[in-house]
Design a protein around this motif. Structure first.
Motif, short mmCIF file in Angstrom:
data_model
loop_
_atom_site.label_atom_id
_atom_site.label_comp_id
_atom_site.label_asym_id
_atom_site.label_seq_id
_atom_site.Cartn_x
_atom_site.Cartn_y
_atom_site.Cartn_z
N SER A 99 0.83 -1.20 0.00
CA SER A 99 0.00 0.00 0.00
C SER A 99 0.87 1.26 0.00
N VAL A 100 2.02 1.20 0.66
CA VAL A 100 2.93 2.34 0.66
C VAL A 100 3.52 2.51 -0.73
N GLN A 101 3.85 1.40 -1.39
CA GLN A 101 4.36 1.47 -2.76
C GLN A 101 3.32 2.09 -3.70
N GLN A 102 2.05 1.73 -3.50
CA GLN A 102 0.98 2.29 -4.33
C GLN A 102 0.85 3.79 -4.08
N PHE A 103 0.92 4.19 -2.81
CA PHE A 103 0.83 5.61 -2.48
C PHE A 103 2.00 6.37 -3.09
N LYS A 104 3.19 5.79 -3.04
CA LYS A 104 4.36 6.43 -3.62
C LYS A 104 4.19 6.62 -5.13
N ALA A 105 3.66 5.62 -5.81
CA ALA A 105 3.41 5.72 -7.24
C ALA A 105 2.34 6.78 -7.52
N PHE A 106 1.31 6.83 -6.68
CA PHE A 106 0.25 7.83 -6.81
C PHE A 106 0.82 9.25 -6.70
N ASN A 146 3.86 10.21 -7.26
CA ASN A 146 4.70 10.51 -8.43
C ASN A 146 3.86 10.87 -9.65
N LYS A 147 2.64 10.35 -9.75
CA LYS A 147 1.77 10.63 -10.89
C LYS A 147 1.04 11.97 -10.76
N HIS A 148 0.89 12.46 -9.54
CA HIS A 148 0.09 13.67 -9.29
C HIS A 148 0.99 14.81 -8.79
N PRO A 149 1.32 15.73 -9.65
CA PRO A 149 2.23 16.82 -9.26
C PRO A 149 1.67 17.74 -8.17
N LYS A 150 0.35 17.88 -8.09
CA LYS A 150 -0.24 18.72 -7.04
C LYS A 150 0.05 18.12 -5.67
N VAL A 151 -0.12 16.82 -5.55
CA VAL A 151 0.12 16.14 -4.27
C VAL A 151 1.61 16.21 -3.94
N TYR A 158 -2.06 12.60 4.24
CA TYR A 158 -2.36 12.30 2.83
C TYR A 158 -2.39 10.79 2.58
N TYR A 159 -1.52 10.07 3.24
CA TYR A 159 -1.53 8.61 3.10
C TYR A 159 -2.85 8.04 3.62
N GLU A 160 -3.28 8.55 4.78
CA GLU A 160 -4.55 8.07 5.34
C GLU A 160 -5.72 8.42 4.43
N LYS A 161 -5.73 9.64 3.87
CA LYS A 161 -6.80 10.01 2.94
C LYS A 161 -6.75 9.15 1.68
N TYR A 162 -5.54 8.84 1.23
CA TYR A 162 -5.40 7.98 0.05
C TYR A 162 -6.00 6.60 0.33
N MET A 163 -5.74 6.09 1.53
CA MET A 163 -6.26 4.76 1.87
C MET A 163 -7.79 4.78 2.01
N ILE A 164 -8.33 5.87 2.53
CA ILE A 164 -9.79 5.94 2.75
C ILE A 164 -10.51 6.36 1.48
#
Length: 121
Positions: A9-16, A18-23, A37-43
């Motif tokens: 899940s951390v790897q997915q968040f890291k990829a996310f 990298n894809k979103h310059p605003k974040v 932000y990680y918690e919001k990403y998971m929820i």
């Protein structure tokens, strides 16, 4: 710790991120936001409108940097270097006089200093 050792899940968040310059921009401004932000990403997931509502990261253009350098160059040209040199020479002279004064005071205080006498012995 390499990327392969991270939780999926951390790897997915890291990829996310990298894809979103605003974040990515927000996280670079304030590293304390990573956990929230990680918690919001998971929820919320990747597709939530929250991610689009983030302000864009402002990128400093190279032209702005060049303008700053031009302004600095203009200021450097306006400086009267002969006047600066003259003032430095005057300051060196004043420092030399001050050092001479201190040396003279030390010499005089050394001459006037007597050994202490102990009258009660």
């Amino acid at each position: 710790m390499s990327t392969n050792e991270l939780h999926p899940s951390v790897q997915q968040f890291k990829a996310f991120v990298n894809k979103h310059p605003k974040v990515k921009g927000q996280l670079r401004k304030n590293h304390k936001l990573i956990q929230s932000y990680y918690e919001k990403y998971m929820i919320l997931g990747e597709d939530d409108p929250f991610w689009d509502s983030l302000p864009s990261a402002k990128k400093e253009s190279s032209t702005a940097k060049m303008d700053w350098i031009k302004q600095l160059g203009g200021l450097m040209e306006e400086i009267n270097w002969e006047e600066v040199s003259r003032q430095i020479d005057e300051l060196n002279g004043a420092i030399g006089q001050f050092q001479q004064l201190i040396t003279n005071v030390k010499k005089e205080s050394g001459k006037n200093q007597k050994e202490m006498e102990y009258p009660y012995y």
